[in-house]
Scaffold this motif. Structure first.
Motif, PDB file in Angstrom:
ATOM      1  N   PHE A 395      -2.712  -0.228  10.055  1.00  0.00           N
ATOM      2  CA  PHE A 395      -1.573  -1.089  10.359  1.00  0.00           C
ATOM      3  C   PHE A 395      -1.966  -2.183  11.363  1.00  0.00           C
ATOM      4  O   PHE A 395      -1.465  -3.309  11.286  1.00  0.00           O
ATOM      5  CB  PHE A 395      -0.413  -0.263  10.903  1.00  0.00           C
ATOM      6  N   LEU A 396      -2.850  -1.850  12.302  1.00  0.00           N
ATOM      7  CA  LEU A 396      -3.326  -2.888  13.228  1.00  0.00           C
ATOM      8  C   LEU A 396      -4.078  -3.976  12.475  1.00  0.00           C
ATOM      9  O   LEU A 396      -3.950  -5.171  12.791  1.00  0.00           O
ATOM     10  CB  LEU A 396      -4.225  -2.255  14.292  1.00  0.00           C
ATOM     11  N   PRO A 431       6.350 -11.296   5.229  1.00  0.00           N
ATOM     12  CA  PRO A 431       6.912 -12.097   4.139  1.00  0.00           C
ATOM     13  C   PRO A 431       8.165 -11.479   3.535  1.00  0.00           C
ATOM     14  O   PRO A 431       9.082 -12.209   3.128  1.00  0.00           O
ATOM     15  CB  PRO A 431       5.764 -12.158   3.127  1.00  0.00           C
ATOM     16  N   SER A 432       8.227 -10.145   3.470  1.00  0.00           N
ATOM     17  CA  SER A 432       9.426  -9.502   2.930  1.00  0.00           C
ATOM     18  C   SER A 432      10.611  -9.702   3.869  1.00  0.00           C
ATOM     19  O   SER A 432      11.746  -9.937   3.415  1.00  0.00           O
ATOM     20  CB  SER A 432       9.174  -8.011   2.719  1.00  0.00           C
ATOM     21  N   LEU A 632      -1.855  -0.252  -1.152  1.00  0.00           N
ATOM     22  CA  LEU A 632      -1.346  -0.636  -2.464  1.00  0.00           C
ATOM     23  C   LEU A 632      -0.030  -1.389  -2.342  1.00  0.00           C
ATOM     24  O   LEU A 632       0.200  -2.372  -3.050  1.00  0.00           O
ATOM     25  CB  LEU A 632      -1.166   0.605  -3.336  1.00  0.00           C
ATOM     26  N   THR A 633       0.858  -0.937  -1.448  1.00  0.00           N
ATOM     27  CA  THR A 633       2.107  -1.686  -1.258  1.00  0.00           C
ATOM     28  C   THR A 633       1.821  -3.110  -0.787  1.00  0.00           C
ATOM     29  O   THR A 633       2.483  -4.055  -1.226  1.00  0.00           O
ATOM     30  CB  THR A 633       3.008  -0.970  -0.241  1.00  0.00           C
ATOM     31  N   PHE A 634       0.821  -3.266   0.066  1.00  0.00           N
ATOM     32  CA  PHE A 634       0.476  -4.608   0.550  1.00  0.00           C
ATOM     33  C   PHE A 634      -0.009  -5.499  -0.598  1.00  0.00           C
ATOM     34  O   PHE A 634       0.486  -6.615  -0.786  1.00  0.00           O
ATOM     35  CB  PHE A 634      -0.601  -4.496   1.637  1.00  0.00           C
ATOM     36  N   PHE A 635      -0.967  -4.997  -1.369  1.00  0.00           N
ATOM     37  CA  PHE A 635      -1.551  -5.822  -2.431  1.00  0.00           C
ATOM     38  C   PHE A 635      -0.573  -6.024  -3.593  1.00  0.00           C
ATOM     39  O   PHE A 635      -0.565  -7.086  -4.212  1.00  0.00           O
ATOM     40  CB  PHE A 635      -2.845  -5.187  -2.928  1.00  0.00           C
ATOM     41  N   ARG A 636       0.252  -5.012  -3.889  1.00  0.00           N
ATOM     42  CA  ARG A 636       1.219  -5.180  -4.966  1.00  0.00           C
ATOM     43  C   ARG A 636       2.284  -6.209  -4.599  1.00  0.00           C
ATOM     44  O   ARG A 636       2.675  -7.032  -5.427  1.00  0.00           O
ATOM     45  CB  ARG A 636       1.850  -3.828  -5.301  1.00  0.00           C
ATOM     46  N   ILE A 757      -6.454  -9.386   4.565  1.00  0.00           N
ATOM     47  CA  ILE A 757      -6.825  -8.497   5.664  1.00  0.00           C
ATOM     48  C   ILE A 757      -8.306  -8.693   5.989  1.00  0.00           C
ATOM     49  O   ILE A 757      -9.133  -8.857   5.081  1.00  0.00           O
ATOM     50  CB  ILE A 757      -6.556  -7.032   5.277  1.00  0.00           C
ATOM     51  N   PHE A 758      -8.647  -8.666   7.253  1.00  0.00           N
ATOM     52  CA  PHE A 758     -10.036  -8.810   7.673  1.00  0.00           C
ATOM     53  C   PHE A 758     -10.836  -7.558   7.289  1.00  0.00           C
ATOM     54  O   PHE A 758     -10.267  -6.521   6.933  1.00  0.00           O
ATOM     55  CB  PHE A 758     -10.122  -9.030   9.190  1.00  0.00           C
TER      56      PHE A 758
END
Length: 825
Positions: A395-396, A431-432, A632-636, A757-758
């Motif tokens: 999350f960080l 963004p959401s 997966l939630t991030f990329f989806r 994401i880095f």
């Protein structure tokens, strides 16, 4: 008329040498024999002519014909084995090189029409012979892949002339090479049987062995850096291991040995295994005196393993057909299915079994397939237990690239210092949070099960954009669904995501949700928010209670009725059929489940389908570690934003005022409005009397933007009656469409950007407490986790014909389970 011939030069008493770009024949004592070969000469006739001219002993030596084949670039050449007559023609001059090898004692045969020679690296041969055999094998087999394509496709035709096969092949400096091959397989010459030693009685049982050429040809099974051009002793193309073959690691060697044994339909046992040594021998060594054995050691100061002793081939046979193979273990299965797991998280165990069967021809057990799947998941996405510890740093990393994300933790203390037990985590991406401000004030919430090593529930909240598409808003992982968890989840949404008033929350009738929505301290009680029940869940609860499909359909009609008149009609029908069913319905406030009493809060959304659709999207990911689930939630979500942002930008560029959903709805209503009769009553207030083709009349008030059909209030864009009245007074009906449906709002909904994401080594360091998964959420026992879903009539496919009992003629059971069976007998 003379027969046309081709000059062929035969070089003798030398050896074939190969560089990275060419194949040559070298030797200080080379003897040259010129031949004039008829163009119609067959392959066998050419072989016989070479035996005659070179005086090579046909009983001792086997000739293998090699063509110097040009690659597509035209600057590199590759040796290509010629095994038979072919259906093309030849022209020009050809050279034939013959190498003498007097160490041949006998020929080895593989099973069937083998595609290459089998070198003898057994205990009877010395290292120098083995090296020669490796070079000969290399020339005979490593060109099959590179010769594919327009320049190298050659079809075998036993009836055609041999020399006609090379008219389009031998163009520039092309030559035909013939070498006498030490122990080899009969690949092309078809010598007389009496000239050869009799093969082993079990030789025909031996299958072809895999070609260890390049790592990409081994389906990622062997990751060894073999370099055939520079160090031929580290590579072998005949399908057997060779002494001196090098592997990147011990695991690479083990996987290669497994694949070899599976292809050979033989099994081995591990005699010795350590960090520096690996010794394998045939499983039936004592039973059948099979001599197959492999010994490899680590190269000093490296992780490389080299084969230093190898005895082959297998001389044993299997007494019966085996359905499974000892070397086809779950580790090899996991390596095979990694790509499949990445492509489809929800890959079933049956699909894994079928894939293994297709690749290797063995039927593995359900448990082995499941273990292989779990290992593949761990190798790809990490360990389940460790993922809870790694989750805070993930999350960080996400917040580092996307500032403004909301993450809320809840843990409990333990007796161990600097350690806490995981309870819940809530997250929503920036963004959401920004995009939801432009969505309709409707939110659907639902919970679904996690199926990994640890139990739990994934709670999600979905919005709905102006194009009637789902808008992923927030997520949470909790230990289960209860009043405390749902209250905490809704409180996080109110505190961290949105403070909009008047949001309509659609859900099922879970007691935890019902209690949280009326709690005044959580911020979701009326009038700050409005709670509505999913019609499908409500009808399912009714069906569970009364078990009457006709009544269930009437309940759905009553829920979908847009006017109170229609609603009362259906309710009266239900009361006449079953008064208790009517009482059950009246006990639930109508505004919770009936569209006619909704007041326009739902915007026509009657179910929690938008949440359940996203649940199905995450179905496979719910079996992954929590870190993989969060990623997966991030990329989806990013994929949703990218695709729909582009759609919005294109519609803005083309000056489209509304979303495709509303455009389609309005176009249909415009057509319908053209056939209505209109009577004006007050042009100041815009009061009209509109009569439809069915004869039903409705009152329209343009000043108040109302119609007695209530559809404008329900959906947020004009009904056909208002459109008809607007056309009658030349009023722009687009003024009656709410802003949520405009293209501008749609674009603003999906305009926020997710930033990449880095790399993990660039993430901020996490200096908080170590988070451990709770033992209460851990699944115990082997096998696939049992479903904890409470199945009801919604799980029955609509339209499916139910079983009818042949005795009592009732639905839902058969003769065997009929309660009246004894009476009927």
């Amino acid at each position: 008329m003379s027969v046309p011939t081709i000059p062929v030069t035969c070089y003798y008493n030398g050896q074939i040498s190969r560089s990275e770009i060419d194949v040559k024949y070298e030797g200080s004592e080379t003897v040259i024999k010129p031949l004039e070969v008829p163009i119609e000469c067959t392959f066998q006739e050419l072989i016989d002519m070479i035996y005659l001219k070179t005086t090579i002993d046909k009983r001792r030596f086997k000739l293998v014909l090699i063509c110097k084949y040009p690659l597509r670039s035209g600057k590199k050449f590759q040796p290509y084995p010629v095994r038979d007559d072919m259906n093309q023609s030849v022209g020009g001059h050809a050279n034939i090189f013959v190498r003498d090898n007097s160490n041949v004692a006998q020929f080895d045969y593989g099973c069937g029409p083998s595609s290459g020679p089998v070198p003898d690296t057994g205990p009877n041969g010395d290292d120098e012979d083995n090296a020669d055999e490796e070079r000969n094998d290399e020339y005979g087999e490593d060109v099959d892949d590179e010769c594919d394509g327009d320049d190298g496709d050659v079809e075998v035709d036993r009836q055609a002339s041999f020399f006609r096969a090379f008219n389009q092949v031998l163009e520039n400096e092309q030559g035909i090479y013939v070498s006498t091959q030490a122990p080899s397989c009969d690949v092309s010459n078809h010598p007389d049987d009496e000239t050869l030693d009799e093969p082993s009685p079990v030789a025909y049982h031996l299958p072809q062995t895999p070609h260890f050429q390049h790592v990409e040809n081994l389906h990622n099974a062997v990751a060894s850096s073999w370099t055939p051009w520079v160090e031929p002793t580290t590579a072998n193309y005949s399908g057997e291991f060779v002494i001196g073959q090098v592997f990147n690691s011990k695991s690479d060697l083990q996987e290669a040995a497994k694949i070899y044994s599976i292809k050979a339909h033989q099994e081995y046992v591990v005699v010795a295994s350590s960090k520096k040594l690996l010794v394998l021998r045939c499983k039936k060594a004592e039973e059948c005196q099979c001599q197959w054995k492999l010994r490899a050691m680590v190269i000093k100061d490296t992780s490389l393993f080299v084969i230093n002793k190898y005895t082959r081939p297998h001389t044993c046979v299997n007494p019966c057909l085996n359905r499974d193979h000892h070397q086809l273990d779950s580790q090899l299965v996991s390596t095979h299915i990694k790509a499949l797991i990445q492509a489809q998280f929800s890959l079933s165990t049956a699909a894994i079994q079928a894939s293994v069967m297709e690749k290797w021809g063995y039927q593995i057990s359900y448990k082995k397939a499941l273990d292989g799947k779990h290992k593949a998941i761990r190798q790809l996405y990490g360990d389940f237990s460790q993922s809870y510890t790694e989750l805070p740093r993930l999350f960080l990393g996400i917040e580092q690239a996307n500032p403004g994300c909301a993450v809320v933790w809840k843990t409990c203390e333990t007796n161990m210092p600097n350690t806490e037990i995981f309870e819940r985590v809530f997250w929503s991406f920036k963004p959401s949070i920004e995009g939801f401000q432009h969505c309709r004030p409707v939110m659907s919430i639902d919970g679904t099960h996690l199926y990994g090593k640890y139990k739990g529930k994934l709670l999600i909240a979905m919005g709905c954009d102006g194009n009637n598409q789902l808008f992923p808003l927030t997520f949470a992982i909790t230990e289960g669904e209860n009043t405390d968890n749902w209250g905490w989840f809704l409180a996080c949404i109110r505190n961290e995501v949105t403070q909009r008033a008047g949001i309509c929350v659609i859900s099922d009738r879970h007691p935890g949700i019902m209690a949280a929505m009326v709690d005044p301290y959580l911020g979701w009680a009326t009038p700050f928010a409005y709670h509505r029940i999913c019609m499908r869940h409500f009808a399912s609860n009714f069906m569970t209670r009364f078990k009457d499909k006709i009544l269930k359909n009437l309940v759905c009609r009553a829920a979908l009725a847009s006017t109170e008149r229609k609603f009362k009609k259906h309710m009266n029908t239900i009361g006449r059929i079953n008064s208790k069913a009517l009482q059950w319905l009246e006990a639930v406030p109508f505004q919770l489940w009936a569209l006619s009493h909704d007041g326009g809060r739902r915007y026509g959304l009657m179910t929690t389908n938008i949440s359940e659709v996203f649940n199905s999207v995450l179905k496979g990911a719910r079996s992954l570690p929590v870190t993989a689930l969060v990623q997966l939630t991030f990329f989806r979500l990013n994929s949703y934003f990218v695709a729909r942002r582009e759609v919005g930008a294109n519609r803005l560029a083309s000056s489209e005022q509304f979303t495709p959903y509303v455009d389609a709805q309005i176009q249909g209503r415009v057509v319908k409005a053209g056939s209505m009769e209109i009577v004006l009553y007050d042009h100041v207030k815009g009061l009209f009397h509109v009569k439809s083709r069915s004869g039903r009349t409705h009152r329209v008030n343009l000043h108040e933007k109302t119609c007695t059909c209530v559809k404008t209030l329900i959906y947020g864009f004009p009904c056909s009656h208002i459109i008809s009245a607007c056309q009658h007074r030349c009023v722009d009906f687009r003024l009656f469409v709410e802003d949520y449906y405009t293209t501008k709002s749609y674009y603003d909904t999906w305009a926020p950007i997710f930033h990449p994401i880095f790399n993990e080594d660039e993430w901020p360091l996490y200096d908080g407490t170590v988070i451990l998964p709770p033992d209460s959420m851990r699944r115990f026992g082997s096998g696939s986790p049992k479903s904890t879903r409470l199945h009801n009539e919604m799980d029955v496919r609509e339209g499916k014909t139910l079983i009818t009992c042949g005795l009592c003629k009732q639905l839902g059971h058969n003769r065997r389970s009929c309660k009246n069976r004894n009476q009927a007998q």
